[in-house]
Design a protein around this motif. Structure first.
Motif, PDB file in Angstrom:
ATOM      1  N   ALA A 159       0.760  -1.217   0.036  1.00  0.00           N
ATOM      2  CA  ALA A 159       0.246   0.106   0.185  1.00  0.00           C
ATOM      3  C   ALA A 159       0.752   1.514  -0.149  1.00  0.00           C
ATOM      4  N   TRP A 160       0.678   2.896  -0.985  1.00  0.00           N
ATOM      5  CA  TRP A 160       1.119   3.710  -0.592  1.00  0.00           C
ATOM      6  C   TRP A 160       0.086   4.554  -0.473  1.00  0.00           C
ATOM      7  N   PRO A 199      -1.977  -5.540   1.190  1.00  0.00           N
ATOM      8  CA  PRO A 199      -0.992  -5.588  -0.241  1.00  0.00           C
ATOM      9  C   PRO A 199      -1.539  -6.082  -1.181  1.00  0.00           C
ATOM     10  N   LYS A 200      -1.462  -5.790  -2.367  1.00  0.00           N
ATOM     11  CA  LYS A 200      -2.203  -6.758  -3.252  1.00  0.00           C
ATOM     12  C   LYS A 200      -1.402  -7.265  -3.820  1.00  0.00           C
ATOM     13  N   ILE A 201      -1.713  -8.688  -4.594  1.00  0.00           N
ATOM     14  CA  ILE A 201      -0.739  -9.516  -4.930  1.00  0.00           C
ATOM     15  C   ILE A 201      -0.683  -9.673  -6.585  1.00  0.00           C
ATOM     16  N   ILE A 225      13.566   6.018  -8.903  1.00  0.00           N
ATOM     17  CA  ILE A 225      12.771   5.056  -8.182  1.00  0.00           C
ATOM     18  C   ILE A 225      12.566   5.179  -6.907  1.00  0.00           C
ATOM     19  N   ALA A 226      11.495   6.305  -6.327  1.00  0.00           N
ATOM     20  CA  ALA A 226      12.409   5.948  -4.460  1.00  0.00           C
ATOM     21  C   ALA A 226      10.822   4.879  -3.883  1.00  0.00           C
ATOM     22  N   ALA A 227       9.746   4.832  -4.903  1.00  0.00           N
ATOM     23  CA  ALA A 227       8.805   3.651  -4.514  1.00  0.00           C
ATOM     24  C   ALA A 227       7.462   3.205  -4.856  1.00  0.00           C
ATOM     25  N   VAL A 228       7.387   1.977  -5.269  1.00  0.00           N
ATOM     26  CA  VAL A 228       6.165   1.485  -5.857  1.00  0.00           C
ATOM     27  C   VAL A 228       5.051   0.751  -4.816  1.00  0.00           C
ATOM     28  N   GLY A 229       4.177   1.034  -5.166  1.00  0.00           N
ATOM     29  CA  GLY A 229       2.962   0.431  -4.157  1.00  0.00           C
ATOM     30  C   GLY A 229       1.715   0.621  -5.513  1.00  0.00           C
ATOM     31  N   HIS A 230       0.225   0.543  -4.580  1.00  0.00           N
ATOM     32  CA  HIS A 230      -0.559   0.830  -5.137  1.00  0.00           C
ATOM     33  C   HIS A 230      -1.423   1.663  -3.479  1.00  0.00           C
ATOM     34  N   VAL A 254      -6.248   3.309  -6.430  1.00  0.00           N
ATOM     35  CA  VAL A 254      -5.009   3.554  -7.485  1.00  0.00           C
ATOM     36  C   VAL A 254      -4.864   2.580  -8.331  1.00  0.00           C
ATOM     37  N   ASP A 255      -4.207   1.518  -9.227  1.00  0.00           N
ATOM     38  CA  ASP A 255      -3.372   0.049  -9.349  1.00  0.00           C
ATOM     39  C   ASP A 255      -2.825   0.294  -9.302  1.00  0.00           C
ATOM     40  N   LEU A 256      -1.536   1.508  -9.608  1.00  0.00           N
ATOM     41  CA  LEU A 256      -0.048   1.338  -9.744  1.00  0.00           C
ATOM     42  C   LEU A 256       0.483   2.764  -9.327  1.00  0.00           C
ATOM     43  N   VAL A 257       0.852   3.087  -8.244  1.00  0.00           N
ATOM     44  CA  VAL A 257       1.259   4.630  -7.888  1.00  0.00           C
ATOM     45  C   VAL A 257       3.403   4.496  -7.973  1.00  0.00           C
TER      46      VAL A 257
END
Length: 448
Positions: free
Chosen positions: A268-269, A281-283, A335-340, A349-352
């Motif tokens: 999660a982000w 989290p999403k899988i 790139i600092a971080a990825v998440g949903h 939002v599916d991807l950040v």
């Protein structure tokens, strides 16, 4: 690997060359059969060195007996599947203690995440630079430019392009085909057999080499059940109840399956934005073809228009899109971080993707060909929460048109992940967010 894939240039290779000029030890980690050995042989062809293949049991036994004899050489030393003899890390540490600043001394590959290996937890701390090697990206296969890089460079100009001609059947073919080099170009039956062999080898050899899994016999069943959850919030209890096993067993299996690159948990982000931001989290499966195979979703099934097939297609499409964007992240700097992003009141939002500079790029995936204002709710909410830090929000759909919906909000066909169309078409009059004079609603005024 077929002849077509022999010609594929991995975008990551230029990044590997750059990192070898800076780092004394480099680890290329990713799924089995994804092409790590090919990259290692390419490095050897370019810079020379000693190639050590630990998938060869004779070599494995020799290295286990005397690791120093293999690593205390001028180098570079290229070790394939190092996790089979993790003791080699101690020998490498001894060498680096003697010459800590010499770059490009060691390049290792591994089919299990380094941090998951018991003996690797403290070895080479601060000295081993890790890079993910993922299945082939569609932009690599098509020799196109990746969407994320284009958004960073071009911004909203990406939307000023001609209509897409990619059909739903084309998308399905790419989803079920996946990105593993050895699976591509096979017939449906041959590809299915290859996936079975790949999964069996991963579970037997890679998992068995580094883990003593509790209730390991249930691992294949857990993997199959998780395939039905791809692109959804992880629900361990559902899997546990279905199989009649403990939730803690499922949790342990999830960690193992993530460690051998079969699946990924997208965190999660960013919880700091709101107390009402969900934290689960999403899988996602690392490869959409593997997910489709495990769920027994063939192209024929996905092409049906019944509600079940449409839902399954939507989940697999999201996993496919997220996977393509994260492949691009793997060869990018900054790139600092990825998440949903998901709130308890229904915005998501599916991807950040967050950059080191604080800019945020957000992506939402819709399986439909037509998108309206409601499809932008999550992106719009995130834009409001972030303000100027929100660089761009993109809604990826299976329709034909690219258009600017509102300030920093774009709608693009999914194939913009790999295809670069020439600028030309402005939004058509009947596209959402467009006006009869060709300007978007946001350019001409407000939109509800």
């Amino acid at each position: 690997m077929n002849k077509q894939d022999d010609l594929v240039t991995r975008r990551l290779m230029s990044t590997i060359r750059e990192r070898m000029r800076d780092e004394p030890a480099l680890l290329l980690q990713g799924p089995r059969t994804v092409g790590k050995s090919t990259l290692l042989r390419q490095i050897r062809a370019e810079v020379g060195g000693d190639y050590v293949d630990l998938d060869d049991t004779t070599v494995e036994e020799a290295l286990r007996g005397d690791p120093s004899a293999f690593v205390d050489v001028p180098g570079p030393v290229l070790i394939d599947e190092y996790q089979r003899v993790p003791e080699v890390l101690r020998a490498i540490k001894t060498v680096l203690n003697q010459a800590p600043t010499r770059p490009g001394r060691f390049v290792l590959t591994g089919s299990a995440r380094h941090e998951s290996l018991p003996m690797a937890a403290e070895a080479l701390t601060g000295r081993l630079h890790r890079m993910e090697i993922l299945p082939l990206a569609q932009c690599e296969l098509e020799q196109g430019r990746g969407l994320l890089g284009r958004l960073v460079e071009e911004g909203e100009e990406v939307a000023r392009e001609r209509a897409s001609s990619t059909t739903r059947a084309d998308y399905i073919r790419r989803i079920v085909g996946g990105g593993f080099p050895l699976a591509r170009g096979r017939s449906d039956g041959a590809r299915s057999r290859w996936f079975d062999d790949y999964l069996r080898l991963t579970l037997e050899r890679d998992v068995g080499a580094v883990y003593q899994a509790r209730q390991a016999s249930s691992l294949p069943d857990v993997l199959k059940r998780l395939a039905s959850q791809t692109a959804q919030v992880l629900n361990r209890s559902k899997v546990a109840n279905t199989l009649g096993i403990e939730d803690t067993t499922v949790a342990g299996h999830v960690r193992i399956l993530e460690a051998v690159f079969l699946l990924r948990l997208l965190p999660a982000w960013d919880k700091r934005l709101s107390a009402r931001t969900a934290s689960s989290p999403k899988i996602h499966f690392v490869d959409s073809g593997v997910a489709a195979h495990l769920a027994r979703l063939t192209a024929t099934k996905l092409e049906r228009r019944d509600p079940t097939a449409l839902t399954e297609f939507g989940h697999l499409l999201e996993t496919f899109v997220v996977g393509e964007l994260l492949k691009e992240v793997s060869w990018m700097d900054g790139i600092a971080a990825v998440g949903h992003w998901r709130t308890f009141d229904g915005h998501e939002v599916d991807l950040v993707i967050e950059g080191d500079d604080g800019r945020v790029f957000a992506f939402e995936v819709k399986a439909g060909r037509r998108v309206g204002a409601d499809a932008f709710r999550g992106l719009g909410k995130l834009r409001s929460a972030l303000g100027d830090a929100f660089a761009c929000g993109v809604l990826l759909h299976t329709g034909e048109r690219s258009f600017r919906f509102d300030d920093r909000l774009l709608a693009l066909p999914v194939d913009r992940l790999w295809s670069t169309h020439h600028p030309g078409d402005s939004p058509t009059p009947n596209s959402p967010g467009s006006r009869s004079d060709g300007r978007t609603a946001a350019e001409g005024g407000s939109m509800a």
